[in-house]
Design an enzyme around this catalytic site. Structure first.
Site, mmCIF file in Angstrom:
data_model
loop_
_atom_site.group_PDB
_atom_site.id
_atom_site.type_symbol
_atom_site.label_atom_id
_atom_site.label_comp_id
_atom_site.label_asym_id
_atom_site.label_seq_id
_atom_site.Cartn_x
_atom_site.Cartn_y
_atom_site.Cartn_z
ATOM 1 N N ALA A 1 -2.443 -35.840 -15.740
ATOM 2 C CA ALA A 1 -3.036 -37.164 -15.916
ATOM 3 C C ALA A 1 -1.927 -38.159 -16.213
ATOM 4 C CB ALA A 1 -4.029 -37.140 -17.072
ATOM 5 N N MET A 2 -2.215 -39.444 -16.012
ATOM 6 C CA MET A 2 -1.200 -40.486 -16.234
ATOM 7 C C MET A 2 -1.845 -41.702 -16.883
ATOM 8 S SD MET A 2 1.868 -41.591 -15.952
ATOM 9 C CE MET A 2 2.280 -43.216 -16.579
ATOM 10 N N HIS B 1 -5.416 -37.605 -25.104
ATOM 11 C CA HIS B 1 -3.965 -37.786 -24.957
ATOM 12 C C HIS B 1 -3.649 -39.103 -24.231
ATOM 13 C CE1 HIS B 1 0.182 -36.123 -24.083
ATOM 14 N NE2 HIS B 1 0.081 -37.042 -23.120
ATOM 15 N N GLU B 2 -4.275 -39.304 -23.090
ATOM 16 C CA GLU B 2 -3.934 -40.497 -22.294
ATOM 17 C C GLU B 2 -4.377 -41.772 -23.003
ATOM 18 O OE1 GLU B 2 -1.868 -39.784 -20.186
ATOM 19 O OE2 GLU B 2 -2.335 -37.662 -19.873
ATOM 20 N N GLU C 1 5.409 -38.763 -25.699
ATOM 21 C CA GLU C 1 4.697 -37.530 -25.352
ATOM 22 C C GLU C 1 4.409 -36.647 -26.559
ATOM 23 O OE1 GLU C 1 3.175 -37.495 -22.811
ATOM 24 O OE2 GLU C 1 4.241 -38.776 -21.403
ATOM 25 N N HIS D 1 -1.952 -42.821 -25.595
ATOM 26 C CA HIS D 1 -0.801 -43.541 -25.031
ATOM 27 C C HIS D 1 -1.065 -45.045 -24.905
ATOM 28 C CE1 HIS D 1 2.061 -40.469 -23.925
ATOM 29 N NE2 HIS D 1 1.275 -39.862 -23.062
ATOM 30 N N ASN E 1 -1.574 -44.927 -17.104
ATOM 31 C CA ASN E 1 -1.464 -46.326 -16.684
ATOM 32 C C ASN E 1 -2.398 -47.191 -17.527
ATOM 33 O OD1 ASN E 1 -0.037 -45.331 -14.278
ATOM 34 N ND2 ASN E 1 -2.066 -44.555 -13.749
HETATM 35 N N1 BES Z 1 2.828 -39.468 -19.083
HETATM 36 C C1 BES Z 1 2.340 -38.201 -18.705
HETATM 37 C C2 BES Z 1 2.249 -37.992 -17.219
HETATM 38 C C3 BES Z 1 3.543 -37.624 -16.577
HETATM 39 C C4 BES Z 1 4.039 -36.348 -16.689
HETATM 40 C C5 BES Z 1 4.254 -38.533 -15.822
HETATM 41 C C6 BES Z 1 5.232 -36.012 -16.093
HETATM 42 C C7 BES Z 1 5.454 -38.213 -15.235
HETATM 43 C C8 BES Z 1 5.941 -36.939 -15.358
HETATM 44 C C9 BES Z 1 0.931 -37.967 -19.279
HETATM 45 O O1 BES Z 1 0.652 -38.680 -20.423
HETATM 46 C C10 BES Z 1 0.852 -36.524 -19.649
HETATM 47 O O2 BES Z 1 1.492 -36.141 -20.596
HETATM 48 N N2 BES Z 1 0.103 -35.731 -18.898
HETATM 49 C C11 BES Z 1 0.003 -34.315 -19.111
HETATM 50 C C12 BES Z 1 -1.367 -33.916 -19.540
HETATM 51 C C13 BES Z 1 -1.537 -34.057 -21.003
HETATM 52 C C14 BES Z 1 -2.929 -33.702 -21.451
HETATM 53 C C15 BES Z 1 -0.559 -33.232 -21.795
HETATM 54 C C16 BES Z 1 0.297 -33.632 -17.805
HETATM 55 O O3 BES Z 1 0.239 -34.290 -16.776
HETATM 56 O O4 BES Z 1 0.601 -32.451 -17.832
HETATM 57 ZN ZN ZN Z 2 1.526 -37.999 -22.132
#
Ligand code: BES
Ligand code: ZN
Length: 852
Positions: A258-259, A293-294, A316, A297, A261
């Protein structure tokens, strides 16, 4: 950058986005210069005009650097210092298939027609693939975004739309409201066909969840979590969510999970959609964590952003901590903080004990170095040290400090030290002194404890800290952490009897009211980010408390995890730890069983290189059978969440231990499932699929493919395709790899299917050979994506001989995979750990297992 306008009609399914994108920004020139350099990658600039107070300048030259990912505009005349100007650039880019920048994502209409959506994924450094910009987190701007899209498509961006009009060619022009000042990596647009469900949070934010057409009910669970968590975070941080809307959207091709934005959070389908009949509880739980989580952020990352990627962990690690606050608040029955320890904490310790780990805060420059630090150190260790800090300063001061930090730095950027300063102000405790060792030093300490009883009533403890090393070797330097230490005793297992800072190599503390019979437990709740090594006497006193479950779950869990790490490091023998596990036979707690399972999984890898598998299986069967029998196969009415998770855990273990009656039952259930007469509950499907597959023939394989093809739920496809990896027949396993690469499996998922083959001892060599034979193709598809890193890690780290270590090392010397260097070193180190462990313990392990 002040204002940034971006107009695009590049939603098109054609790969080359032919339509001109006009981009305008206003900025001030600091020093006189003849050139302007921007980040740009895989885009071509067209007409460029710089308007300085009405004077229009055009660059005499535009040059590109692929290495630096930049475009440079050179002007004949000097641009004066302090001049403000507007730069208009038209450019064309590619709507790519790489799942980064501006890319196309394939979906099917309910009628089965193949179509494409246009989607962005910019973090960390891919906004520059969509438009030229200064693509750094500290260069913030406001964004005015306009999209031109077909009239029948949904178009979304960070902000709500403020104006729309139909124009020629059945197109529609949509202007979105200006964003707050923000970093480029958080900008997003999505254009495609979606249904949605909508709600409003108590504090007035409009929340929508966008799903594939015809599946909007699958968005209801995430909608509930999102609408409830917004007001919770608002009160937790004492700052409101600053945007008027919050969209969540399921994207069918998505590289990460997930991201975040700002205002438009994108998700993999399996990380947001819940189909009540077909979604497992585990998945549902992980969706709640992901949404939490998202959305965390949105404050931590979006409103206050790290200065540079070196401080990525601030984003993170922190969000990975807060997601547990969210789920604990919304679903107390999940007992999620206990699960934190196996989910986050022990995995961080495992990686961080390697020589090739890195400090949480690490200098990075080039984009591929940046991608590589989205790892268990930034996420899991980051979250774990925040949890330790939260415990050290207490909930009240923690919240107060968070509010100071977020208020003071909102719409700006921060260094790690800014967080310490705020928390120190709130708590009047030496936060910076305590925390800097955990952030700046690689690894963590092991605290060795010895105790002497004094009279009837006093225990003197001697604690000594050393750097913990996975292989038990002497540390490469003299390290001292500032460790907040807590201690509990049998007088009240749930109460902290003593707390102090261990800020030197060695220290003595005296516990009052402790008799010679009492046990003493270091690190109750497994909160401190360190391991404990007890003297023999101390450990022996603890064992009855494990057996009777007087010791709380998190302490039982921490004990076993620490012991296993000591075994790997050669400081205790495998036979010894297996004896310790005997004390856990009465265990009822899901998370403790997860810890046992994880430890045995490491042992299973070793065993797979020996001829002891049959003995190991019998050992495992004996261990897991009682708990499986007490749970049975059927969900009991009103049974708690954790028992449901425990049932799928133990049944799937028994399947892998080749337990005959469990496999027979699973097979019966599978046949009733496959013919549609009696579907297996989602929580038990993986176990049943594996039960039929591991000894299955071509017929079963085809039956599974049939199930894969008939479901339109991504989660179910994942479950099936990953279960295929456990097939025992080597010829069929080869077909599994072919299937993974066939195009029938999306690129975002094929990696996990291959990983499933690689972790099966029968597929280990095959998967590695496959990788070597197809390295260019894989590199092209996955370069710069953490999917490639994942793949490489699992392909190699389960080998267990020096020859393999050398082979893998040489292979990666001769073949470059940028951005995977650290992962390769870590995996090679793990191979050597396995090899040494095996050499050291094979004899004692053999005699222990054979004696069982
Ligand atoms: N900011 C990240 C997404 C991301 C991950 C962007 C790697 C660029 C490179 C997002 O907030 C995130 O941490 N996503 C996790 C899921 C989360 C529940 C731990 C993911 O994508 O694994
Ligand atoms: Zn994250």
């Amino acid at each position: 950058m002040d204002i940034f306008t971006f107009t695009s009609s590049a939603w098109n399914v054609r790969k080359k986005a032919e339509t001109t994108i006009i981009w305008t920004f206003c900025t001030t020139i600091c020093d006189a210069t003849k050139s302007i350099t921007l980040n740009a990658l895989d885009i071509t600039l067209g007409k460029v005009e710089l308007d300085i107070n009405g004077e229009i300048l055009q660059p005499s030259n535009i040059s590109y650097s692929t290495d630096n990912e930049t475009a440079t505009l050179t002007f004949v005349q000097e641009l004066p210092a302090d001049a403000s100007g507007v730069l208009n650039i038209s450019f064309a880019g590619e709507l790519n298939d790489k799942m980064k920048g501006f890319y196309r994502s394939k979906y099917f209409t309910p009628g089965g027609e193949e179509r494409y959506a246009g989607v962005t994924q910019f973090e960390a450094t891919d906004a520059r693939r969509c438009f030229p910009c200064w693509d750094e987190p500290a260069i913030k701007a406001t964004f005015d975004i306009t999209l031109v899209v077909p009239q029948d498509r949904v178009a979304l961006s960070n902000m709500p739309e403020v104006q729309e009009e139909n124009i020629e060619n059945n197109l529609r022009r949509i202007r979105f409201d200006r964003t707050p000042i923000m970093s480029t990596y958080l900008v997003a647009v999505v254009v495609g066909e979606y249904d949605h469900v909508e709600g409003k949070s108590e504090d007035g934010v409009i929340v929508r969840v966008f799903t594939p057409i015809g599946k909007k009910e699958q968005g209801l669970f995430a909608l509930e979590v999102a609408t409830k968590v917004l007001p919770y975070y608002k009160s937790y941080f004492n700052i409101a969510y600053p945007l008027p809307k919050m969209d969540l959207i399921a994207i069918s091709d998505f590289s990460a999970g997930a991201m975040e934005n700002w205002g438009l959070v994108t998700y993999r389908e399996t990380f947001v959609l819940v189909d009540p009949k077909n979604t497992s509880l585990m998945r549902k739980q992980s969706i709640a964590l992901t949404v939490g989580h998202e959305i965390a952020h949105q404050w931590f990352g979006n409103l206050v952003t790290m200065e540079w990627w070196t401080h990525l962990w601030l984003n993170e690690g922190y969000a990975s901590f807060v997601e547990f606050l969210c789920v604990n608040h919304l679903f107390p029955e999940y007992d999620i903080w206990t699960q934190f320890v196996t989910d986050m904490y022990t995995r961080a310790l495992e990686l961080d004990s390697l020589k090739n780990s890195h400090p949480i805060e690490v200098p990075v420059g080039h984009p591929c170095e940046i991608d590589e630090i989205f790892d268990e150190i930034s996420y899991n260790k980051g979250a774990s040290v925040i949890r330790m800090l939260h415990d050290y300063i207490g909930e009240k001061d923690f919240r107060k400090g968070m509010n100071i930090y977020l208020t003071r730095h909102q719409y700006k950027n921060t260094f790690t030290e800014d967080l310490w300063a705020a928390l120190q102000e709130a708590s009047s405790k030496p936060v910076a002194k305590v925390m800097s060792t955990w952030i700046k030093l690689k690894g963590f300490p092991v605290v060795s404890v010895e105790s002497i009883q004094k009279g009837d009533n006093q225990r003197v403890l001697k604690l000594t800290q050393n750097k913990f090393t996975a292989d038990g070797s002497a540390p490469d330097g003299d390290y001292t952490w500032v460790i907040p230490v807590n201690i509990s005793t049998s007088r009240d297992p749930n109460k902290i009897a003593k707390t102090f800072l261990l800020d030197q190599k060695s220290m003595e503390v005296v516990l009052d009211d402790v008799s010679a019979d009492d046990w003493v437990k270091i690190n109750p709740g497994t909160v401190g980010f360190y391991r404990t090594r007890y003297s023999k006497e101390m450990l022996e006193k603890l064992l009855p408390a494990v057996r009777d479950m007087v010791l709380p779950p998190l302490d039982r869990l921490g004990l076993i995890d620490d012991m296993f790490a000591m075994v790997q490091a050669g400081q205790a023998s495998t036979a010894e730890v297996l004896k310790l596990i005997d004390s856990y036979r009465n265990e009822t707690n899901y998370t403790v069983w997860t810890a046992i399972t994880n430890s045995l999984a490491n042992l299973h890898i070793l065993i797979s290189h020996t001829d002891l598998m049959e003995h190991f299986n019998r050992y495992g069967e004996k261990l897991y059978r009682p708990v499986a029998e007490s749970l049975g196969w059927e969900v009991r009415e009103g049974e708690n969440h954790l028992d449901t998770l425990l049932r799928s855990l133990v049944l799937s273990r028994l399947v892998s231990f080749r337990c005959k009656d469990v496999i027979a039952e699973a097979q019966t259930r599978f046949h009733a499932h496959a013919d549609g007469s009696n579907p297996i509950p989602a929580d038990l499907r993986s176990a049943c699929y594996k039960a039929v597959l591991q000894d299955g023939d071509e017929k079963i394989f085809n039956e599974m493919l049939q199930l894969y093809r008939t479901t339109d739920l991504h989660e179910e496809q994942d479950r099936i395709s990953r279960a295929l990896g456990c097939i025992g027949n080597v010829d069929l396993l080869r077909k599994v790899i072919d299937f993974a690469m066939s195009g029938e499996v999306r690129a975002q998922d094929s990696v996990f299917v291959i990983v499933a083959v690689a972790v099966n001892p029968k597929g280990r060599d095959m998967a590695w050979e496959f990788f070597k034979d197809n390295n260019q193709k894989l590199l092209q598809q996955y370069q710069g994506s953490f999917l490639l890193t994942r793949l490489i890690k699992y392909l190699i780290e389960n080998f267990a001989s020096e020859e393999r270590a050398v082979e893998v090392e040489n292979y990666f010397k001769q073949n470059q995979f940028p951005g995977t260097e650290r992962t390769v070193s870590q995996a090679v180190e793990t191979i050597r750990l396995n090899a040494n462990w095996l050499k050291r313990d094979l004899d004692s392990l053999t005699s222990y297992l054979k004696s069982q």
